[in-house]
Motif scaffolding. Structure first.
Motif, PDB file in Angstrom:
ATOM      1  N   ALA A 116      -8.902  12.999 -16.185  1.00  0.00           N
ATOM      2  CA  ALA A 116     -10.146  13.564 -15.665  1.00  0.00           C
ATOM      3  C   ALA A 116     -11.235  12.514 -15.518  1.00  0.00           C
ATOM      4  CB  ALA A 116     -10.623  14.682 -16.588  1.00  0.00           C
ATOM      5  N   GLU A 117     -11.129  11.414 -16.234  1.00  0.00           N
ATOM      6  CA  GLU A 117     -12.180  10.388 -16.217  1.00  0.00           C
ATOM      7  C   GLU A 117     -12.032   9.404 -15.065  1.00  0.00           C
ATOM      8  OE1 GLU A 117     -12.950  10.148 -21.055  1.00  0.00           O
ATOM      9  OE2 GLU A 117     -11.496   8.816 -20.077  1.00  0.00           O
ATOM     10  N   GLY A 118     -10.807   9.076 -14.709  1.00  0.00           N
ATOM     11  CA  GLY A 118     -10.597   8.107 -13.636  1.00  0.00           C
ATOM     12  C   GLY A 118     -10.706   8.763 -12.270  1.00  0.00           C
ATOM     13  N   ASN A 119     -11.325   8.086 -11.319  1.00  0.00           N
ATOM     14  CA  ASN A 119     -11.428   8.685  -9.987  1.00  0.00           C
ATOM     15  C   ASN A 119     -10.098   8.636  -9.238  1.00  0.00           C
ATOM     16  OD1 ASN A 119     -11.918   5.824  -9.818  1.00  0.00           O
ATOM     17  ND2 ASN A 119     -12.648   6.097  -7.723  1.00  0.00           N
TER      18      ASN A 119
ATOM     19  N   ASP B 249      -5.863   5.412 -16.152  1.00  0.00           N
ATOM     20  CA  ASP B 249      -5.703   3.988 -15.830  1.00  0.00           C
ATOM     21  C   ASP B 249      -6.144   3.152 -17.026  1.00  0.00           C
ATOM     22  OD1 ASP B 249      -5.154   1.784 -14.194  1.00  0.00           O
ATOM     23  OD2 ASP B 249      -7.243   1.620 -13.582  1.00  0.00           O
ATOM     24  N   VAL B 250      -5.306   2.204 -17.447  1.00  0.00           N
ATOM     25  CA  VAL B 250      -5.678   1.308 -18.535  1.00  0.00           C
ATOM     26  C   VAL B 250      -6.754   0.339 -18.056  1.00  0.00           C
ATOM     27  CG1 VAL B 250      -3.898  -0.440 -18.067  1.00  0.00           C
ATOM     28  CG2 VAL B 250      -4.758  -0.136 -20.394  1.00  0.00           C
ATOM     29  N   LYS B 251      -7.734   0.087 -18.894  1.00  0.00           N
ATOM     30  CA  LYS B 251      -8.844  -0.804 -18.535  1.00  0.00           C
ATOM     31  C   LYS B 251      -8.858  -2.006 -19.478  1.00  0.00           C
ATOM     32  CE  LYS B 251     -10.269   1.928 -15.265  1.00  0.00           C
ATOM     33  NZ  LYS B 251      -9.988   1.582 -13.850  1.00  0.00           N
ATOM     34  N   GLU B 252      -7.800  -2.741 -19.470  1.00  0.00           N
ATOM     35  CA  GLU B 252      -7.648  -3.961 -20.265  1.00  0.00           C
ATOM     36  C   GLU B 252      -6.870  -4.965 -19.423  1.00  0.00           C
ATOM     37  OE1 GLU B 252      -8.931  -4.139 -23.292  1.00  0.00           O
ATOM     38  OE2 GLU B 252      -8.817  -2.189 -24.282  1.00  0.00           O
ATOM     39  N   TYR B 253      -6.931  -6.243 -19.838  1.00  0.00           N
ATOM     40  CA  TYR B 253      -6.145  -7.287 -19.168  1.00  0.00           C
ATOM     41  C   TYR B 253      -5.216  -7.934 -20.174  1.00  0.00           C
ATOM     42  CZ  TYR B 253      -9.425  -6.525 -15.402  1.00  0.00           C
ATOM     43  OH  TYR B 253     -10.166  -5.929 -14.414  1.00  0.00           O
ATOM     44  N   TYR B 254      -3.926  -7.724 -19.962  1.00  0.00           N
ATOM     45  CA  TYR B 254      -2.917  -8.294 -20.843  1.00  0.00           C
ATOM     46  C   TYR B 254      -1.661  -8.567 -20.022  1.00  0.00           C
ATOM     47  CZ  TYR B 254      -1.545  -3.308 -21.051  1.00  0.00           C
ATOM     48  OH  TYR B 254      -1.201  -2.011 -20.741  1.00  0.00           O
TER      49      TYR B 254
ATOM     50  N   PHE C 148     -13.394   2.850  -4.447  1.00  0.00           N
ATOM     51  CA  PHE C 148     -12.549   1.963  -5.214  1.00  0.00           C
ATOM     52  C   PHE C 148     -12.615   2.313  -6.700  1.00  0.00           C
ATOM     53  CE2 PHE C 148     -13.322  -1.064  -1.605  1.00  0.00           C
ATOM     54  CZ  PHE C 148     -11.991  -1.165  -1.215  1.00  0.00           C
ATOM     55  N   GLU C 149     -11.561   1.960  -7.423  1.00  0.00           N
ATOM     56  CA  GLU C 149     -11.586   2.031  -8.887  1.00  0.00           C
ATOM     57  C   GLU C 149     -12.658   1.084  -9.427  1.00  0.00           C
ATOM     58  OE1 GLU C 149      -9.583   3.161 -11.731  1.00  0.00           O
ATOM     59  OE2 GLU C 149      -8.965   4.792 -10.416  1.00  0.00           O
ATOM     60  N   TYR C 150     -13.326   1.496 -10.462  1.00  0.00           N
ATOM     61  CA  TYR C 150     -14.276   0.635 -11.174  1.00  0.00           C
ATOM     62  C   TYR C 150     -13.515   0.001 -12.326  1.00  0.00           C
ATOM     63  CZ  TYR C 150     -18.665  -0.637 -13.592  1.00  0.00           C
ATOM     64  OH  TYR C 150     -19.700  -1.309 -14.200  1.00  0.00           O
ATOM     65  N   GLU C 151     -13.273  -1.300 -12.225  1.00  0.00           N
ATOM     66  CA  GLU C 151     -12.407  -1.981 -13.168  1.00  0.00           C
ATOM     67  C   GLU C 151     -13.217  -2.768 -14.204  1.00  0.00           C
ATOM     68  OE1 GLU C 151      -9.476  -1.163 -13.206  1.00  0.00           O
ATOM     69  OE2 GLU C 151      -8.741  -0.750 -11.182  1.00  0.00           O
ATOM     70  N   LEU C 152     -12.527  -3.230 -15.227  1.00  0.00           N
ATOM     71  CA  LEU C 152     -13.196  -3.950 -16.309  1.00  0.00           C
ATOM     72  C   LEU C 152     -13.883  -5.216 -15.798  1.00  0.00           C
ATOM     73  CD1 LEU C 152     -13.787  -4.043 -19.333  1.00  0.00           C
ATOM     74  CD2 LEU C 152     -11.559  -5.145 -19.676  1.00  0.00           C
ATOM     75  N   LEU C 153     -13.267  -5.917 -14.851  1.00  0.00           N
ATOM     76  CA  LEU C 153     -13.909  -7.105 -14.279  1.00  0.00           C
ATOM     77  C   LEU C 153     -15.217  -6.754 -13.576  1.00  0.00           C
ATOM     78  CD1 LEU C 153     -10.980  -9.232 -12.807  1.00  0.00           C
ATOM     79  CD2 LEU C 153     -12.642  -9.993 -14.507  1.00  0.00           C
TER      80      LEU C 153
END
Length: 895
Positions: free
Chosen positions: A100-103, A107-112, A152-157
């Motif tokens: 419900a939170e992601g448009n 979606d994971v919001k980390e970089y690994y 667009f997705e709003y990403e951690l970057l």
């Protein structure tokens, strides 16, 4: 092939001389928000156990952590936690948005990045990028909620937390000195311009098996409470003694820790209401100790069921700090004396292993992409525990599940009891097995560990997985959903890969799984052919929103859909089962009878797809030269759903060739083939089906739903760059629908489908699926294989334009090679040095600390190749490893 140290470990494991796979990356990256942990009345898994609860509530069915490992029963877990002094939450697990939170869905919001792994996990390496600023939890949630499906997705970057390179590279390495002796090295590198502080907390704990009310312990669980306690050690060392009633005893050694913190893996009930805690020390103690400053949150007696080694350091710009740990069954007086030598040896052995299996003609870029793809597959193994009967009934020591559970999700799958190491699509976004995903995983996995691949396929067909009616379990959100029947194909492909590697065929594996697949095939025939005319429905079949309607739900028109893809999958299934039966008939002639039966099934399905004999409309549209779904209306009418999508390309998958010497060695099968030609003229003489009568290259025989003319007509739009052919593979829906969306009007409402090259613009299937334009690896891979089979039959006698309209004529084998190259290009640096998968993300394209690390996305932009969806779905996107292996060093040759 060279026999390396890693090959010797695999052989020792296979022959049960040493359990080198006992420990591995079996810890999930998310156990919150899963069906197993959901005891709500309405099945709202994301809401019942959200991320905010994860640090404080004990899990019932599994554990999670960052760069974690565990034993294969997940009794003992080891993972990393971090705190930069600014975060509102101790970083113990990967954060992401729920559905419900992601448009565009969760979606994971980390970089690994998974950088390396051997199949026995004797060596593993992973990189996690940890910002030095406070992690923007609220910003990510609020901004993505504000954005719509077309944004667009709003990403951690995008949040700016990595601006100025103010982050730590956190490198985690594991190396095994023995099957029960694991070294762990954790290195923090300050990439920023200023000195920065960070607390690193490697944590060791027990999965909570004792809080659920079982006096003697349920099946697959364990009675008794395990125990951790600090013991004496030399000055620079800390040590913990581990006692577990099932796993036994271990020692955990830590070098130069500032402190050891202890608590218990118990729920902090007081945080969620007025209920007092049954235990004084609870799961979130380390968060409260560091972030909230509650020094009494940890156990001063230095014992419990969870422990963290605290390293609190300041690191200058460009500098690094390394911390060393060792988990061992037996005690060591000097546990770190040979640490560096063992770690270096395992790194060297990993290099030797991959040198022995990688195609020697590959370029350095191709080798790197392939190795990281295989590393991702190996890191994405997970311990998966789900006893559905217990879950439905509830545990005796806990509140009873709501009454609605008896009528809700998975109630018809009470037999299912999972307690295994399983290949996951993605341990964050999909931390549960998916049967059709897993089948694709097994193809590249077979390159490095065919035994594991065979075990995975065998598991899905075991009696505690397969439904008594023969259905394979789909995934935990709804085990009864219908996935494409690719299991037989995967078993056949793994069998052939394994035989080539070993020099001997594993007939027992093939024969065993074949008998289980007979049950599954019968399930399909009995349950998914609504009118009994060999045309199949199936439902959404994993292609989610590819249709104008949600095919897994009741249709707004009433009636049902005859599916081009569903029927094609069954024809595909028939031909693979025919191939397996003929292989088994080499040793046991009785399988010739079974092969004949599948030949008849194939003929009936092929006939039903391509003409009007079943009383409805043919799935083939002669005027368009394309296959479509056909809608059956309640009043008896029909309508073709003229969407140019993968649905219409799936008939190309229904193809096999038969070698003349094989047919000649099967007298009973050959006699029955001739009988069909003499007595079932209506099945063979329509002219629409390519059948075994005519000989092709080297006297081969062809079985295919499409004859030569229809093959050429179908390939014309498929290879048209204005339709299906993108620079990076075959799109899921033709670009034709960008300017001309398809509309279907019913009951005053218009249903529309258009070409959407990127993320989904609708909320169908949670909004996180898009088969309306992007490139997906699994179907592309199957199309490539099918083209190779057609080429095996037609050879140089059939050439087509590729791309359509270019004047460039190619054999179908050359077309298959071109599609492979386009898919591989997604990951390779282009002329500007960037990789298409990273689109316009400058950090990934230009920064030397980012640009060589691969993410294996769920699907890819239909025009520019940018990675979309789940960012770590190495599962089926890991098929690129197999494509690279068989490409023969395409990048070097092109240069």
């Amino acid at each position: 092939m060279e026999i390396t140290a890693e090959h010797q470990r695999l052989e020792a494991y296979r022959k049960r001389r040493a359990n080198w796979k006992k420990w591995g990356p079996y810890l999930s990256e998310r156990s919150w928000g899963t069906v197993r942990e959901d005891y709500s009345a309405d099945g709202s898994a994301w809401d019942y156990f959200p991320h905010d609860h994860a640090r404080s509530r004990a899990y019932r069915w599994g554990e999670d952590g960052i760069a974690g490992i565990s034993d294969r029963h997940q009794y003992i877990c080891l993972a990393l936690s971090l705190w930069n002094g600014r975060d509102p939450i101790l970083k113990e697990r990967m954060f992401g948005l729920n559905g419900a939170e992601g448009n565009h869905g969760e979606d994971v919001k980390e970089y690994y990045f998974y950088l390396d792994s051997t199949p026995t996990h004797s060596y593993m390496k992973m990189l996690y990028k940890y910002p030095q600023a406070g992690y923007p939890y609220a910003d990510l949630v609020s901004e993505n909620r504000r954005r719509g499906f077309k944004d667009f997705e709003y990403e951690l970057l995008d949040t700016g937390v990595f601006d100025g390179d103010r982050y730590f590279d956190v490198v985690i390495e594991y190396a095994k000195a023995g099957p029960d002796d694991i070294l762990a090295g954790i290195t923090l590198i300050n990439r920023g311009p200023d000195t920065a502080g960070c607390a690193a907390l490697p944590c060791l704990w027990f999965r909570n098996t004792w809080s659920w009310g079982y006096e003697t312990g349920p099946m697959n669980d364990v009675a008794g409470r395990p125990h951790l306690k600090q013991i004496k050690a030399p000055d620079v060392l800390s040590a913990v003694k581990i006692q577990h009633p099932a796993a036994g005893g271990y020692f955990w050694y830590i070098e130069n820790a500032d402190d050891l913190l202890f608590t218990d893996n118990e729920t902090n009930a007081a945080r969620f209401g007025n209920t007092p805690n049954a235990h004084p020390f609870v799961k979130d103690a380390f968060h409260r100790y560091l972030v909230d400053g509650e020094t009494d949150a940890v156990n001063p007696a230095k014992e419990g069921t969870k422990v963290a080694a605290l390293f609190d350091v300041d690191i200058d710009p460009g500098q690094l700090r390394t911390f060393r740990l060792r988990l061992a069954r037996t005690g060591h007086e000097k546990p770190f004396a040979e640490f560096d030598a063992i770690l270096a040896a395992r790194q060297t052995e990993a290099d030797e292993f991959y040198d022995s299996i990688q195609n020697p003609d590959l370029s350095a870029n191709e080798r790197d992409v392939q190795r990281q793809a295989l590393a991702g597959l190996l890191w994405t193994k997970q311990f998966y525990y789900y006893n559905v009967e217990q879950w439905l009934q509830g545990d005796p020591g806990r509140p009873a599940p709501p009454a609605s559970r008896r009528h809700g999700r998975n109630r018809k799958w009470a037999h299912l009891n999972n307690f295994d190491i399983i290949s996951m699509p993605d341990k964050w976004e999909y931390p549960w097995f998916a049967a059709w995903d897993l089948a694709f995983h097994c193809i590249p996995l077979a390159l490095v560990d065919a035994d594991f691949a065979k075990r995975q396929l065998d598991l899905m067909a075991r009696e505690w997985y397969m439904h008594p009616n023969g259905a394979l379990p789909a995934y935990e959100w709804q085990f009864g959903d219908v996935n494409p029947p690719v299991h037989a194909w995967a078993a056949w492909r793994v069998y052939k890969i394994d035989a080539k590697q070993q020099g001997a065929a594993d007939r027992s594996f093939l024969e065993g799984i074949f008998h289980k697949l007979l049950l599954n095939f019968t399930c399909w025939v009995n349950r998914k052919d609504m009118d009994g005319n060999n045309v199949f429905q199936g439902g959404f079949l994993g292609l989610d929103n590819i249709s104008v309607f949600d095919r897994s739900a009741p249709l707004p028109t009433g009636g049902h859909i005859d599916q081009s893809d569903g029927t094609s999958w069954m024809g595909f299934y028939c031909l693979v089962m025919l191939k397996i039966a003929l292989e088994l008939a080499r040793d046991n002639p009785v399988y010739q009878d079974t092969a004949s039966k599948f030949f008849e099934h194939f003929l009936r399905i092929a006939r039903a797809m391509t003409d009007e004999c079943h009383g409805g409309k043919s799935l083939w549209d002669e005027s368009d030269g394309f296959f479509y779904d056909v809608l059956h209306l309640p009043g008896g009418g029909y309508a073709r759903l003229k969407v140019r999508s993968l649905v219409g390309l799936m008939p190309l998958l229904v193809v096999e060739t038969l070698e003349p010497d094989l047919v000649n060695r099967m007298p009973d099968f050959k006699r029955r083939l001739n009988w069909f030609f003499e007595n079932r003229l209506y099945l063979r003489d329509s002219g629409d089906v390519a059948c075994v009568k005519a000989q092709g290259e080297h006297a081969r025989r062809l079985l295919s739903v499409v004859n030569r003319e229809r093959l050429i007509r179908t390939l014309k739009p498929m290879l048209d760059e204005n339709e299906f052919l993108s620079p990076f593979g075959i799109r899921s829906i033709s670009k034709f629908h960008q300017a001309r969306p398809y509309h279907f009007h019913v009951n005053g409402r218009t249903h529309t489908i258009s070409y959407q090259p990127a993320e989904s613009e609708s909320g169908l299937f949670g909004g996180n699926s898009n088969w309306r334009g992007p490139v997906w690896f699994p179907i592309n891979y199957l199309l490539i294989e099918s083209l190779q089979k057609y080429d095996h039959y037609y050879g140089d006698t059939l050439k087509v334009e590729c791309p359509t309209g270019s004047g460039n004529m190619m054999t179908l084998g050359e077309v298959a090679t071109e599609l492979s190259r386009r898919l591989i290009r997604l990951f390779l640096p282009n002329g500007d040095g960037g990789r298409p998968i990273y689109g316009g993300q400058r950090m990934f394209q230009n920064n030397p600390h980012w640009c060589d690390h691969m993410l294996f996305y769920e699907y890819f932009h239909g025009d520019n190749g940018a990675g979309l969806g789940a960012s770590h779905q190495t599962g089926w996107t890991g098929l690129v490893a197999k494509l690279i292996q068989q490409s023969g060093g395409w990048e070097n040759k092109e240069r």
